[in-house]
Design an enzyme around this catalytic site. Structure first.
Site, PDB file in Angstrom:
ATOM      1  CG  ASP A   6     -33.705 -64.821   4.740  1.00  0.00           C
ATOM      2  OD1 ASP A   6     -33.195 -64.394   5.873  1.00  0.00           O
ATOM      3  OD2 ASP A   6     -32.809 -65.449   4.160  1.00  0.00           O
ATOM      4  CD  GLU A  33     -55.508 -66.114  -5.717  1.00  0.00           C
ATOM      5  OE1 GLU A  33     -55.768 -67.146  -5.226  1.00  0.00           O
ATOM      6  OE2 GLU A  33     -54.697 -66.171  -6.650  1.00  0.00           O
TER       7      GLU A  33
HETATM    8  C1  NOJ Z   1     -31.242 -63.193   6.854  1.00  0.00           C
HETATM    9  C2  NOJ Z   1     -31.420 -63.822   8.190  1.00  0.00           C
HETATM   10  O1  NOJ Z   1     -32.046 -62.899   8.975  1.00  0.00           O
HETATM   11  C3  NOJ Z   1     -30.170 -64.394   8.596  1.00  0.00           C
HETATM   12  O2  NOJ Z   1     -30.219 -64.891  10.067  1.00  0.00           O
HETATM   13  C4  NOJ Z   1     -29.708 -65.384   7.560  1.00  0.00           C
HETATM   14  O3  NOJ Z   1     -28.194 -65.903   7.953  1.00  0.00           O
HETATM   15  C5  NOJ Z   1     -29.602 -65.121   6.028  1.00  0.00           C
HETATM   16  N1  NOJ Z   1     -30.500 -63.983   5.675  1.00  0.00           N
HETATM   17  C6  NOJ Z   1     -29.460 -66.133   5.320  1.00  0.00           C
HETATM   18  O4  NOJ Z   1     -30.570 -66.919   5.115  1.00  0.00           O
END
Ligand code: NOJ
Length: 567
Positions: A227, A279
């Site tokens: 993310d 690894e």
């Molecule tokens: C990207 C994620 O896909 C989204 O849903 C989220 O709100 C933001 N990152 C923050 O984590």
């Protein structure tokens, strides 16, 4: 005991081994995104869960995907639907238990499906024990150093430390009370206030995430979707940023690089993670969610010693014209080829308007952040027609493709959700000006005549499902010729059988409004123009996203895969 995917060969799939001896599965994989709270609810509380996913795995095998990616299911206050993680090593009770995650991994592997989990390293939840500890600690303490705490500006420190805005609206800083109860420092949150940004200069943070990777690798996962992969490292001086808020997602190429996105320092982190994955026996992958343009900068994330894939959001955002599509396809292929990585393709996910709705908007219009009941309503039939054409075009392209749950049913965005049920923090943080992402997150329909359209055993659904969901339900489309579900299923089977994901693309000459190319033996034609066009001489259709006209020509907004006519 680590769960490993079965080495069983599925319907022309080639050998899918996990021991490194087979193909690099991820180079051509079709990966299906599960948004757990909206996929399948086993206990009837209106929120999808991991046992619900397990119960539906056979449906995903029937669809013909290679892997699943699950959005976060970890313990969380759900300030941002689970992207605010309070414990990276467990499962939130609303989704089940850790044992359910183990069972899901094992059951998926038994069916030859790989499992990718979401890793959220840019920020924790404000309920994470580290942040709770930081709040009670002194400025300058090592507990505070795991996050980005700063003194405020102005004589009383009552102004935020810089001008940064949250992606969800409002300032990116929140002030906390000091241990003595008086107003104290500010902490950075590029997203909701419940999502404090971690400080990636901290060795404790780096060590912790390596340990988290190992925790899930030891449980047998096949990879991580990372993310906000472009956000972990901030420019050291936290310099002010004066461009409008929406440019902070790093997707505008005509401006200087924002100090919070795509800093060179992120790459060292991914090199370390890659060495950890390497690894482990098998081929576990890292997938970057990085809103970075141009494609050449994004390609840096998938250099041979970093991640394996990065989402191609430039493709998702490309206008529905032959020129825009050709440009983005060429650029994407060239950029990833330069670093030896596969290109990825994606049209929908849990953060954007579903493409069956997006493609009905005026061509080239900016992507809105949500649509409400009082907004002009998109033409559903036009959107679906284009979405089917777009998907068939996408599934022919070499590389790896991502599908978002429900798109195989042709689901549109829910564009008339009552405002009072909205849960996306964007709605609240923009003073109710941006509706946000709830419309693409509505629980999906499986059975037209069951409670909650088969989402769960009761009528409960955390976001209301519109009555039109009945028409889209899986059981209304299965084995129905011409249905969107059967289009996806056939396309996935052919893609696998013909090896399109591993093919080479060659452009064909075509009229201005037509895109035509070959991938190995398959000819692909998409008609963006008003007039029907003929398929190349000597070819016959294999599959089409919509009916051809009476003389076998390709009408507007239709994609056809064709092959040399067999005499
Ligand atoms: C990207 C994620 O896909 C989204 O849903 C989220 O709100 C933001 N990152 C923050 O984590």
């Amino acid at each position: 005991m680590v769960n490993t995917p079965s080495t069983r060969t599925r319907d022309g799939a080639g050998t899918r081994t996990r021991d490194g001896a087979g193909t690099d599965w991820w180079r051509e994989a079709v990966i299906y995104q599960i948004y757990p709270r909206s996929f399948a609810d086993s206990d009837g509380d209106g929120i999808g869960d991991l046992p619900g996913v397990v119960a539906r795995l056979d449906d995903l095998v029937a669809l013909g995907v290679d892997a699943i990616w699950l959005s976060p299911f970890y313990p969380s206050p759900q300030a941002d639907a689970g992207y605010d993680v309070a414990d990276y090593r467990d499962v939130d009770p609303i989704f089940g238990r850790l044992a359910d995650a183990d069972r899901l991994i094992a059951e998926a592997h038994d069916r030859g499906l790989r499992v990718i989990v979401d890793l959220v390293p840019n920020h924790t939840s404000s309920a994470h024990p580290w942040f709770v500890e930081a709040l009670g600690a002194e400025p300058g303490s090592s507990a505070r150093d795991r996050y980005v705490f700063r003194d405020g500006r102005g004589p009383d420190g009552d102004q935020p430390p810089n001008s940064w805005r949250s992606v969800f609206g409002g300032p990116a800083w929140t002030r906390v009370d000091g241990p003595d109860g008086t107003p104290g420092q500010w902490y950075l949150h590029l997203f909701d206030a419940g999502q404090p940004d971690l400080n990636w200069d901290s060795a404790q943070v780096r060590d912790e995430f390596v340990a988290i990777l190992r925790f899930w690798l030891d449980r047998g996962v096949d990879g991580f979707r990372v993310d906000v992969a472009h956000g972990l490292v901030k420019q050291a001086d936290l310099a002010d940023w004066h461009y409008p808020e929406e440019t902070t997602s790093g997707d505008h190429v005509d401006q200087p690089r924002p100090p919070m996105w795509d800093q060179d320092g992120v790459h060292e982190i991914y090199r370390q993670w890659r060495s950890v994955l390497d690894e482990y026996p098998g081929q576990q992958i890292l997938v970057a969610e990085a809103w970075v343009q141009p494609a050449e900068r994004l390609a840096a994330y998938v250099r041979p010693d970093e991640m394996h894939q990065a989402f191609n959001f430039e493709y998702l955002e490309a206008a529905w014209t032959s020129e825009a599509q050709r440009t983005v396809i060429e650029r994407s292929l060239a950029a990833t080829e330069a670093v030896g990585a596969p290109t990825t393709w994606v049209l929908s996910n849990h953060d954007v308007l579903r493409h069956a709705t997006r493609l009905a908007l005026p061509i080239g219009a900016a992507r809105p952040r949500g649509i409400g009941a009082n907004d002009p309503q998109p033409d559903t039939a036009l959107g679906l027609r284009r979405a089917r054409a777009a998907t068939l075009l996408m599934l022919a392209l070499p590389g790896s493709a991502y599908l978002y749950q429900g798109e195989e049913l042709g689901l549109p965005e829910h564009t008339t959700l009552p405002d009072e049920v909205r849960q996306d923090p964007t709605w609240r943080r923009t003073d109710h000006t941006e509706r946000g992402r709830d419309g693409c997150r509505v629980p999906i329909p499986w059975e037209a005549d069951s409670p909650s359209y088969g989402f769960g055993p009761t009528d409960a659904s955390w976001l209301p499902q519109p009555p039109v969901w009945a028409e889209y339900a899986l059981d209304r489309q299965r084995d129905v010729p011409g249905s969107t579900y059967e289009l996806y299923r056939t396309a996935l089977r052919l893609r696998r059988k013909l090896g399109l994901g591993a093919g080479r693309l060659r452009w064909l000459e075509s009229p201005e409004d037509v895109l035509a190319f070959c991938v190995d033996e398959v000819t692909v034609v998409t008609n963006f123009g008003a007039e029907p066009v003929s398929l190349p001489p000597g070819t016959e259709p294999l599959i089409a996203s919509g009916p051809l006209n009476g003389s076998g020509r390709v009408p507007t907004d239709v994609t056809v895969w064709a092959r040399q006519r067999v005499r």
